[in-house]
Design an enzyme around this catalytic site. Structure first.
Site, PDB file in Angstrom:
ATOM      1  N   THR A  13       0.824  -1.214   0.000  1.00  0.00           N
ATOM      2  CA  THR A  13       0.000   0.000   0.000  1.00  0.00           C
ATOM      3  C   THR A  13       0.859   1.266   0.000  1.00  0.00           C
ATOM      4  O   THR A  13       0.574   2.223  -0.729  1.00  0.00           O
ATOM      5  CB  THR A  13      -0.938   0.015   1.214  1.00  0.00           C
ATOM      6  N   GLU A 129      11.938   9.887   7.568  1.00  0.00           N
ATOM      7  CA  GLU A 129      10.824  10.682   8.100  1.00  0.00           C
ATOM      8  C   GLU A 129       9.574   9.845   8.316  1.00  0.00           C
ATOM      9  O   GLU A 129       8.864   9.998   9.310  1.00  0.00           O
ATOM     10  CB  GLU A 129      10.519  11.837   7.143  1.00  0.00           C
ATOM     11  N   VAL A 132       8.216   7.528  11.697  1.00  0.00           N
ATOM     12  CA  VAL A 132       7.538   8.012  12.906  1.00  0.00           C
ATOM     13  C   VAL A 132       6.420   8.968  12.507  1.00  0.00           C
ATOM     14  O   VAL A 132       6.653   9.940  11.786  1.00  0.00           O
ATOM     15  CB  VAL A 132       8.513   8.736  13.852  1.00  0.00           C
ATOM     16  N   ILE A 136       3.421  13.393   9.476  1.00  0.00           N
ATOM     17  CA  ILE A 136       3.878  14.545  10.262  1.00  0.00           C
ATOM     18  C   ILE A 136       5.391  14.680  10.086  1.00  0.00           C
ATOM     19  O   ILE A 136       6.133  13.743  10.377  1.00  0.00           O
ATOM     20  CB  ILE A 136       3.547  14.363  11.756  1.00  0.00           C
ATOM     21  N   LYS A 205       9.287   4.040  18.064  1.00  0.00           N
ATOM     22  CA  LYS A 205       9.257   5.418  17.557  1.00  0.00           C
ATOM     23  C   LYS A 205       9.866   6.394  18.558  1.00  0.00           C
ATOM     24  O   LYS A 205      10.573   7.335  18.171  1.00  0.00           O
ATOM     25  CB  LYS A 205       7.816   5.801  17.229  1.00  0.00           C
ATOM     26  N   GLY A 302      -1.267   5.321   7.148  1.00  0.00           N
ATOM     27  CA  GLY A 302      -2.024   5.363   5.904  1.00  0.00           C
ATOM     28  C   GLY A 302      -1.089   5.463   4.722  1.00  0.00           C
ATOM     29  O   GLY A 302       0.007   6.027   4.807  1.00  0.00           O
TER      30      GLY A 302
END
Length: 428
Positions: A13, A129, A132, A136, A205, A302
Site C-alpha cells: 500500500t 521521516e 515516525v 507529520i 518510535k 495510511g
C-alpha cells in the site's frame, strides 16, 4: 537533464502510494530537483500478484539484490518492512554508494546507529521521516527546525491504533475488547495487535525521537514500556471525572544531560492540546529550551500520508545530490548516554484501590504515602456498587518513581487493601 533513478523495495500500500505520487506529480517534483525522477526497478515478493497500479512488468523483480546491485540506481526507497534481511540490503546499498529512504521504524530503532555510521562513512544520505508519525514531518523538524535549540521534552501520541481504541472508550463508553475489535474490522489494528496495544510500536518510535532530540544513542531497551490492554472503561470514567483524558503517551524527558523515555497509558489534563487528539491521528509535543512549547499534529499512518513523507525525503536526497552535500545532514549520536535512575524520574500518579469499607482504612493508607515522602494532591473515598469493597482514588503530587514503587509494594502488603485496581502516570 539526466534523470535520477530510484529502486523501490516493496510495492504494498505504501509503495503503491510512492509510485502514484512520483508519477502523478512528476512535473512539480522535477521542477524542485532540476531533473526527472524515475522509479527504475521494483522488488516484490510475488511478481504475478495483481496490483492496484499499472507498472511496466520489465521493471519488476522478485530479487531485491538485483535492485541493490543495479549500477544505474541512485536511491533506494525501502518500504518492504522487516529487519534481518532488510538491514543487509540497506547496508549493501550504502556500501555501493546508494542513498536510502526508508519507512522502517523497527529497523531504525534497533539498528539505526549502525546504518547511520555506515552512511557517514560512505557519505550517503539515510532519511527516515516516514518511520515516525506517518505524514507529520517531525524527524526533519527535530534535525533542522530545532538545530539551534536544546530539546528538553518530547511527548506524543505516536500510535494511531491505540489512540483510536482509547478514543472509542472515552467518547462512546466502549469496552477495551469492543474498541479493539472495531479497530481490527476497520483495518486500524492487525489480527495480532500485540505490537500496538502493548506499546512496542510506540516504544520504537520514541527511541528514534529520543535519539534525534537528545543527540544520544537511545536503544529500545532504554524505553520503559506499558500498554493499554489493562485499561478499563471504568478507569477512563474516573479520569474524566477528575478532568483528564487517557492517552498512550510516549514521553522523553531530559534534565541536565540525563534523560528518561517511557511509553505508558497516561492521564492528561483535558485542557492540554494532546488531550483533544482523537481517532487514528498522531500528535507530538516538543518543549525546546529556547522555543518553548510546540505541537505537530496529523495523520500517523495510511498509504498516502506515509508516501508523502517518503517522497519528501526522496526530494531532499536528490537536492543534496545536486548540491554535492549528501551525508552531511545526518544526526549521528555524539553525546554520552546517561539514563536517569528511578530516584530522579518524577511525575504525578493516579491510583484506584479496592479496600475494606470500614473506619481507619484511609488513615492506614495515607500513612504509607507519608512514610515514603509522597505527598497527596487529592483523595476520594466512595462506596463500590458492584461489591462490598470501598474505592479510594488517590492523585499524588510529583513523586519519584523509586518512592512510588516502594509505596506500591507496601500497599500490596496491607490486609485492608484487597486490590490495587489501577495505577497510571498523570500529566498536567
Amino acid at each position: 537533464m539526466k534523470p535520477v533513478k530510484v529502486g523501490l523495495l516493496g510495492l504494498g500500500t505504501v509503495g503503491t502510494g510512492v509510485v502514484r505520487i512520483v508519477e502523478g506529480n512528476q512535473e512539480d517534483l522535477s521542477s524542485q530537483v532540476g531533473s526527472p525522477i524515475l522509479i527504475e526497478r521494483i522488488a516484490v515478493k510475488n511478481t504475478e500478484k495483481p496490483r492496484d497500479i499499472e507498472v511496466d512488468p520489465s521493471k519488476i523483480t522478485d530479487d531485491p539484490w538485483a535492485v541493490i546491485r543495479d549500477p544505474e540506481i541512485d536511491v533506494i526507497v525501502e518500504v518492504m518492512g522487516g529487519i534481518a534481511g532488510t538491514k543487509e540490503y540497506i547496508l549493501e546499498a550504502l556500501e555501493r554508494g546508494k542513498h536510502i529512504v526508508t519507512a522502517n521504524k523497527d529497523l531504525m530503532a534497533l539498528h539505526g546507529s549502525e546504518i547511520l555510521a555506515k552512511a557517514q562513512e560512505k557519505q550517503c544520505d539515510v532519511f527516515y521521516e516516514a518511520s515516525v508519525a506517518g505524514g507529520i514531518p517531525i524527524i526533519r523538524t527535530l534535525i533542522e527546525g530545532f538545530s539551534s535549540d536544546k530539546i528538553m521534552k518530547i511527548m506524543g501520541i505516536v500510535n494511531g491504533t491505540t489512540n483510536y481504541i482509547l478514543s472509542k472508550m472515552s467518547q462512546e463508553g466502549a469496552s477495551y475488547l469492543d474498541a479493539l475489535q472495531e479497530a481490527q474490522e476497520l483495518g486500524y489494528a492487525e489480527s495480532d495487535p500485540t505490537s500496538d496495544v502493548e506499546g512496542l510500536d510506540a516504544a520504537r518510535k520514541m527511541a528514534i525521537l529520543g535519539t534525534l532530540g537528545f543527540r544520544t544513542n537511545v536503544e529500545l531497551s532504554d524505553v520503559s514500556v506499558s500498554g493499554i490492554s489493562g485499561v478499563s472503561k471504568e478507569d477512563i470514567a474516573f479520569a474524566k471525572r477528575l478532568g483528564y483524558e487517557m492517552k498512550l503517551l510516549g514521553i522523553a524527558e531530559r534534565q541536565d544531560e540525563e534523560f528518561s523515555i517511557s511509553v505508558q497509558p497516561t492521564m492528561i489534563r483535558t485542557n492540554h492540546p494532546i488531550a483533544s487528539v482523537n481517532g487514528v491521528f498522531n500528535a507530538v509535543y516538543v518543549y525546546g529550551e529556547a522555543v518553548g512549547e510546540t505541537m505537530f499534529y496529523g495523520a500517523g499512518a495510511g498509504a498516502m500520508p506515509t508516501a508523502t513523507s517518503i517522497v519528501a525525503d526522496l526530494v531532499a536526497v536528490i537536492k543534496n545530490l545536486k548540491l554535492g552535500v549528501n551525508g552531511l545532514k545526518q544526526i549521528v549520536p555524539y553525546k554520552q548516554k546517561k539514563l536517569k535512575s528511578d530516584e530522579d524520574i518524577y511525575y504525578k500518579n493516579f491510583l484506584l484501590l479496592h479496600v475494606d469499607d470500614k473506619a481507619g482504612v484511609l488513615a492506614k493508607i495515607t500513612q504509607v504515602f507519608a512514610e515514603y515522602d509522597v505527598s497527596l494532591d487529592s483523595v476520594v473515598q466512595q462506596a463500590n456498587t458492584n461489591n462490598p469493597d470501598a474505592e479510594i482514588i488517590i492523585v499524588t503530587h510529583n513523586a519519584s518513581k523509586a518512592s512510588m514503587n516502594k509505596v506500591l509494594r507496601h500497599l500490596e502488603q496491607l490486609n485492608v487493601i484487597h486490590r490495587i485496581k489501577s495505577h497510571y502516570r498523570v500529566e498536567g
